[in-house]
Design a protein around this motif. Sequence first.
Motif, PDB file in Angstrom:
ATOM      1  N   TYR A 150      91.498  60.115   2.088  1.00 45.38           N
ATOM      2  CA  TYR A 150      90.344  59.687   2.879  1.00 45.38           C
ATOM      3  C   TYR A 150      90.182  60.624   4.072  1.00 45.38           C
ATOM      4  N   GLY A 152      87.535  61.248   7.679  1.00 43.55           N
ATOM      5  CA  GLY A 152      86.470  60.718   8.526  1.00 43.55           C
ATOM      6  C   GLY A 152      86.597  61.233   9.936  1.00 43.55           C
ATOM      7  N   GLU A 153      85.530  61.143  10.696  1.00 45.26           N
ATOM      8  CA  GLU A 153      85.584  61.522  12.107  1.00 45.26           C
ATOM      9  C   GLU A 153      86.388  60.473  12.868  1.00 45.26           C
ATOM     10  N   ILE A 158      80.575  59.890   9.344  1.00 48.33           N
ATOM     11  CA  ILE A 158      80.768  60.920   8.320  1.00 48.33           C
ATOM     12  C   ILE A 158      79.809  62.060   8.634  1.00 48.33           C
ATOM     13  N   THR A 159      80.355  63.252   8.788  1.00 50.79           N
ATOM     14  CA  THR A 159      79.564  64.433   9.120  1.00 50.79           C
ATOM     15  C   THR A 159      79.643  65.436   7.978  1.00 50.79           C
ATOM     16  N   ILE A 162      83.128  66.681   7.267  1.00 49.27           N
ATOM     17  CA  ILE A 162      83.956  65.702   6.557  1.00 49.27           C
ATOM     18  C   ILE A 162      83.612  65.710   5.077  1.00 49.27           C
ATOM     19  N   GLU A 163      82.336  65.754   4.764  1.00 57.38           N
ATOM     20  CA  GLU A 163      81.908  65.781   3.366  1.00 57.38           C
ATOM     21  C   GLU A 163      82.420  67.029   2.657  1.00 57.38           C
ATOM     22  N   ALA A 178      85.005  60.034   1.743  1.00 57.30           N
ATOM     23  CA  ALA A 178      84.674  60.147   3.158  1.00 57.30           C
ATOM     24  C   ALA A 178      84.341  58.754   3.661  1.00 57.30           C
ATOM     25  N   ALA A 180      83.512  56.005   7.150  1.00 56.46           N
ATOM     26  CA  ALA A 180      82.995  55.918   8.515  1.00 56.46           C
ATOM     27  C   ALA A 180      84.051  55.431   9.496  1.00 56.46           C
TER      28      ALA A 180
END
Length: 338
Positions: A150, A152-153, A158-159, A162-163, A178, A180
């Motif tokens: 996993y 994430g920020e 999710i930016t 991250i993706e 990803a 949140a």
Amino acid sequence: MRFVICGAGGLGSVIGGMLARAGENVTLVGRPRHMDAIKARGLRISGIYGDFQVRDNLTCVTHPDQADGAFDLMILLTKAKDTETALAEAASLKDRVSMVCSLQNGIGKEERLRQWAGHDKVIGASTIEGGVLLEPGHALAGLTTPTTAYFGELDGGITPRIEAVAAAFQNAGFGTRAVADIQQVLWEKLMQIGTASGWSVSTLGLPLTFPDGLEVRQGAINYVMLARDFLKVYKAMGYQPQNFYAPMGQFREFDRLPLDQAVDLMMDVGVRFRERARASGETEGRTSMHQDLHRGRRMEVDIILKPYLDKAAELGIDVPVLQYVYGVAKVQDAFLSD
């Protein structure tokens, strides 16, 4: 993407090797004998993903200063006790990496990375993936789950970056999402490995493996009772169990099922792990903390178990099973060596 993995032992080699096999550019930073063996023969990965050699897209060095160029992501994978040494040695990488994450055990490691690399470079990451170094140049992939990684920020969301990281891991063969709220994943992962590791070192002893203990009903009872202590704390923090690492994580079921049914469920998990181990030829079947006990090395007892004990004390929650397991592990750890 360009990855540099600091602490390329068993797990770092599995992750780095799988990424390189999928076409990513990977630099491993590891011990000389292991790096020399990979340079000479390639990196052998065996276990649940098959048995193969990785040679392409893989660079091996013994110190971060030897890693050339800029990197999209630095992954820290040393033992937690070696973090400060690893970060000091990686000083030359600090300005050459766009992102930094830790796949180590524990809570709070991301804040240490922010102190080292800067607030905006650090992303949240979590995996249940298991890897063991069998010999120099040969890593065993011994554990995965349908979703095993996993990203994430840390402050939520999710930016695109991250993706991109999640896509690279997915393409490498790791079930990846990803998310949140990576903080919840980090706490649930700690609950997962805390249950599995604490149960292993307090229930199995030295010669047994994970499926061995779950095949005995009392062993499965111990597992569920320990998990329920973790759950008390996790829910008091405002989280509801999501089973991020199912089928290893059955916390939703532990929360709602009667004890006998929850025990049956874990006994079934033990059967499935035994069957998978036979199919893959994997023989370890131990958590990282149990591996350390088995090899006479100091365990990450305070990294894996104590954060939940501290939270329990802070929230006024009684966790007698967890307290007992922690005590057993601390006694064992006192007689192990670094």
